[in-house]
Design a protein around this motif. Structure first.
Motif, short mmCIF file in Angstrom:
data_model
loop_
_atom_site.label_atom_id
_atom_site.label_comp_id
_atom_site.label_asym_id
_atom_site.label_seq_id
_atom_site.Cartn_x
_atom_site.Cartn_y
_atom_site.Cartn_z
N PRO A 22 11.86 -4.92 10.86
CA PRO A 22 12.51 -4.25 11.98
C PRO A 22 13.26 -5.27 12.84
O PRO A 22 12.93 -6.45 12.82
N GLY A 64 10.75 -3.96 18.10
CA GLY A 64 9.62 -3.05 18.09
C GLY A 64 8.50 -3.48 17.19
O GLY A 64 8.53 -4.57 16.60
N ILE A 101 5.14 -2.08 14.50
CA ILE A 101 4.40 -1.07 13.74
C ILE A 101 2.97 -1.59 13.60
O ILE A 101 2.78 -2.75 13.25
N LEU A 152 -0.62 -0.80 11.64
CA LEU A 152 -1.18 -0.01 10.56
C LEU A 152 -2.65 -0.31 10.42
O LEU A 152 -3.09 -1.43 10.62
N ASP A 202 -3.70 -7.49 24.69
CA ASP A 202 -2.92 -7.34 23.46
C ASP A 202 -3.74 -7.74 22.24
O ASP A 202 -3.69 -7.08 21.21
N LYS A 250 -6.14 -5.12 21.41
CA LYS A 250 -5.44 -3.97 20.86
C LYS A 250 -5.08 -4.22 19.39
O LYS A 250 -5.22 -3.33 18.56
N ASN A 251 -4.64 -5.41 19.12
CA ASN A 251 -4.22 -5.71 17.75
C ASN A 251 -5.38 -5.71 16.78
O ASN A 251 -5.20 -5.52 15.59
N GLU A 311 -7.63 -3.63 16.44
CA GLU A 311 -7.89 -2.32 15.86
C GLU A 311 -7.14 -2.14 14.55
O GLU A 311 -7.55 -1.37 13.70
N PHE A 312 -6.01 -2.81 14.41
CA PHE A 312 -5.16 -2.59 13.24
C PHE A 312 -5.25 -3.75 12.27
O PHE A 312 -5.46 -4.89 12.66
N ASP A 313 -5.08 -3.40 11.01
CA ASP A 313 -5.17 -4.43 9.99
C ASP A 313 -3.85 -5.15 9.80
O ASP A 313 -3.81 -6.27 9.34
N LEU A 314 -2.80 -4.45 10.13
CA LEU A 314 -1.49 -5.04 9.87
C LEU A 314 -0.53 -4.67 10.99
O LEU A 314 -0.44 -3.52 11.39
N VAL A 315 0.13 -5.67 11.52
CA VAL A 315 1.12 -5.42 12.54
C VAL A 315 2.45 -5.96 12.04
O VAL A 315 2.53 -7.09 11.58
N ILE A 316 3.46 -5.11 12.05
CA ILE A 316 4.77 -5.52 11.58
C ILE A 316 5.69 -5.65 12.78
O ILE A 316 5.81 -4.71 13.57
N GLU A 317 6.27 -6.79 12.94
CA GLU A 317 7.21 -7.01 14.03
C GLU A 317 8.33 -7.86 13.51
O GLU A 317 8.22 -8.50 12.49
N LEU A 364 7.96 -11.99 13.24
CA LEU A 364 6.55 -12.30 13.38
C LEU A 364 6.20 -13.39 12.38
O LEU A 364 6.48 -13.27 11.20
#
Lengths: 411, 283
Positions: free
Chosen positions: A97, A100, A102, A104, B6, B9-10, B12-18, B21
């Motif tokens: 992106p 922003g 995402i 998952l 932050d 918060k992160n 909680e998720f297995d994968l963050v796409i930015e 990054l």
């Protein structure tokens, strides 16, 4: 329920290059360009080029925000170019992106094309392993599920035949079977069900339903097939010009898609950029060739008026229009060669041919079987009002066209 | 404060796409996809020999014929001295690493383009594609190695103790091939006409590498500059390990070639990772 997938202000920008025939960059051009620039700096100023703008930004996705829970089956719909494919590509990490985020939860697997990485020279068995590995499966995992995959695909007789000898149906079945047995928490599927026979299609839909309902997996599904979307999904988003136009129940989203995307009263090319060789400037329906109307009575002739413009003559360019019923099934179509490009073409549908109801007019300019010149996705809707047709006393649907049938009586 | 929030918060998720990054998962992903890497190499090997009549023999025939041509031209016609080592062995010791590098380099340059459908449809660490091309050629390299062993038997040539150093030079060749392959594969995606330059580079490389001659013929004052070509160190190293002739080795040049090799790998990986994010958009 926990959140499985969440996007925040997700945007994707593409840079469009104008004045470039090839879709890719050539080192040759870069060198030539750099040399030219050198000349601009050191050379005389007569070569200053006014309005020299080659690049333009295009936001394929702009500020997309959504959240979906684990086990949701999400239908993603929108017209071509609305950003569906880009969204899937960003979600499945094929492209990054621009802005922003995402988030998952769990493994994500994407099936944007059936049989990616299949090699025609390899046998079915070999391709199952290869394709499984490409989709991110471990070898032991594939081995464990091998029988299940073969069983689902129904090609066990041809397992040791190179897939180049497969029929296209077998090919698709095998490919889908591998993908369907992926162990991922999130499954992203592009329009892959547009292939294969209807029996297999419903088998796939069933499999996807099982996958999400029983195993609690999240499915994101893109399709133009509203029946499939309605059947499989429980929630949906409607994309329009790269933004989320609606995010609610699947029924509402599908309704909105059909009513907004296909509900223009006429088409007029705005000021938007147009680099097409031949294109529609204006399309409208009329009774007197001048004013646009959308409601006709049984005794009216329907004039379909197309204003075609062209920047460059294209050989064999043809105008085709299709009249569709309220469920978007085609009723009939017409083709007309377009030679001059400042024409106003008028096609007249004789009075009384179409029975009362709602219809859509789709039009396109193309070179038959070669390429599309202007594929107008905006369908123009019109209606024939009930003014006492032969079917008016019946309440059931009795068809759309009135064909002059000859009756005879023989003794 | 927000930073800590932050972070939680992160979690909680297995994968963050930015965008942009820094992917700390990259190398982990590469490890996770290690099987794909072998599957792709396996596919290429399988497919290559499936379509041919003589199959596997191709990978023996190609280096053998090249060796023959070199022996005839340089050994018989040009009468280059080879000391007491049989000329074919001298040539072959140089041919092996060169062939490995050259085929890896030219195959890798087309690897990403050739697999463009995978690149635009599926996520996996893109490094796998050029790397598996190198693996395929490494298999060919090992097969060619058999010819060398055969040659040694033929000439009753007993390898010296220095043969133990050979794995070091094999590893170096591998690294050079990887580094150069990453770089050329990435460049080729961006500039599609780069493929026309690749055969030229390979041809030119053959001439400036001591394949058909010994690097001792290079004047002393140019020797260090000549060693900037990392294949010089590799080829000299191969010759020394196989023939035991210590005069083949020029130590400052060898160290320099190690340095250049590491530099090549780093720049290859760096450029590839920088370009990788845009592959799907460019291809």
């Amino acid at each position: 329920m926990s959140i499985a997938i969440k996007t925040e202000h997700l945007s994707k920008r593409y840079v469009i290059r104008h004045q470039q025939k090839e879709s890719y960059l050539a080192l040759r051009d870069v060198i030539a360009e750099k040399t030219k620039k050198l000349f601009y700096i050191f050379g005389s100023n007569k070569s200053k080029n006014p309005g020299f703008k080659k690049k333009e930004d295009f936001w394929a996705l702009k500020d997309i925000n959504f959240e979906f829970n684990q086990g949701d089956r999400v239908g993603i719909i929108g017209r071509n170019g609305a950003g569906k494919s880009t969204l899937l590509k960003v979600l499945s990490r094929i492209t990054e992106p621009t802005e922003g985020r995402i988030s998952l939860k769990g493994r994500i697997a994407s099936l944007l094309e059936v049989g990616t990485g299949f090699h025609p020279e390899l046998t079915g068995r070999e391709n199952i392993f290869l394709n499984g590995a490409i989709l991110g499966m471990r070898r032991v995992e594939i081995k464990r599920k091998f029988d299940e995959i073969v069983d689902f695909s129904g090609v066990e007789k041809f397992l040791d035949t190179p897939v180049k000898r497969y029929s296209s149906g077998m090919y698709v079945r095998l490919a889908f079977a591998v993908a369907a047995h992926l162990e991922s928490e999130i499954l992203v599927i592009d329009e892959v069900l547009a292939v294969g026979d209807s029996e297999f299609q419903s088998k796939c839909l069933g499999k996807m339903q099982d996958v999400s309902k029983e195993e609690g997996r999240t499915v994101l599904f893109v399709s133009h097939n509203m029946a499939a979307i309605s059947k499989l999904c429980n929630t949906g988003i409607l994309l329009s010009n790269g933004t989320v136009a609606e995010n609610s129940s699947v029924e509402r989203v599908v309704d909105l898609y059909i009513s907004t995307c296909f509900k223009s009263e006429f088409y007029e090319l705005g000021n938007s950029k147009n680099d097409k060789d031949v294109y529609f400037e204006k399309i409208f329906l009329s009774k007197d060739k001048i004013s646009s109307i959308n409601s006709f009575s049984l005794s009216d002739e329907i004039q379909c008026i197309f204003q075609v413009k062209g920047t460059k003559p294209v050989k064999d360019s043809t105008l085709t229009f299709i009249v569709r019923d309220k469920n978007l099934n085609p009723i009939f179509s017409e083709h007309f060669p377009v030679a001059e490009y400042n024409d106003k073409l008028i096609a007249t549908i004789p009075k009384g041919m179409l029975l009362p109801g709602r219809y859509y007019l789709q039009s396109m300019l193309h070179v038959p079987n070669v390429r599309f010149l202007d594929n107008n996705e905006e369908y123009i809707s019109f209606s024939i009002e009930e003014t006492g047709s032969k079917n008016s006393i019946y309440t059931v649907d009795l068809g759309f066209v009135n064909i002059p049938v000859k009756w005879e009586k023989e003794l | 404060m927000t930073l800590i929030k932050d972070k939680i918060k992160n979690k909680e998720f297995d994968l963050v796409i930015e965008s942009n990054l820094v992917r700390k998962n990259y190398w982990k992903d590469l490890w996770k996809y290690r099987e794909l890497f072998f599957f792709l190499a396996w596919r290429d090997i399988l497919v290559r020999y499936k379509q041919t009549v003589i199959g596997l023999a191709w990978s023996l025939l190609r280096p053998f014929l090249t060796m023959l041509v070199f022996t005839v031209i340089f050994g018989r016609l040009a009468k280059l001295p080879s000391g007491d080592v049989p000329y074919p062995i001298l040539v072959f010791a140089a041919m092996l690493p060169w062939q490995f590098f050259a085929t890896s380099f030219s195959d890798a340059s087309n690897s990403l383009i050739g697999n463009s459908n995978m690149l635009t449809k599926i996520y996996f660490p893109r490094m796998i594609i050029p790397a598996s091309t190198v693996i395929v050629n490494f298999v060919d390299f090992l097969i060619s190695f058999l010819i060398l062993t055969g040659l040694m038997f033929w000439y009753h040539f007993l390898p010296p103790i220095s043969i133990l150093a050979l794995p070091v030079f094999i590893a170096q060749t591998f690294l050079i091939s990887m580094g150069a392959s990453f770089y050329v594969a990435a460049v080729n995606v961006k500039y599609r006409d780069f493929k026309y330059i690749v055969p030229f580079i390979v041809q030119f490389g053959l001439l400036i590498s001591p394949v058909g001659f010994s690097s001792n013929v290079v004047p002393e004052k140019w020797r260090l500059l000549y060693s900037m070509n990392p294949m010089v160190g590799v080829i000299d190293g191969f010759r020394w390990s196989i023939t035991g002739d210590a005069s083949q080795i020029y130590l400052p040049g060898l160290y320099l070639s190690f340095g250049v090799t590491i530099f090549l790998v780093l720049i290859g990986v760096w450029y590839f990772r920088k370009m990788e994010r845009t592959f799907a958009d460019l291809i």
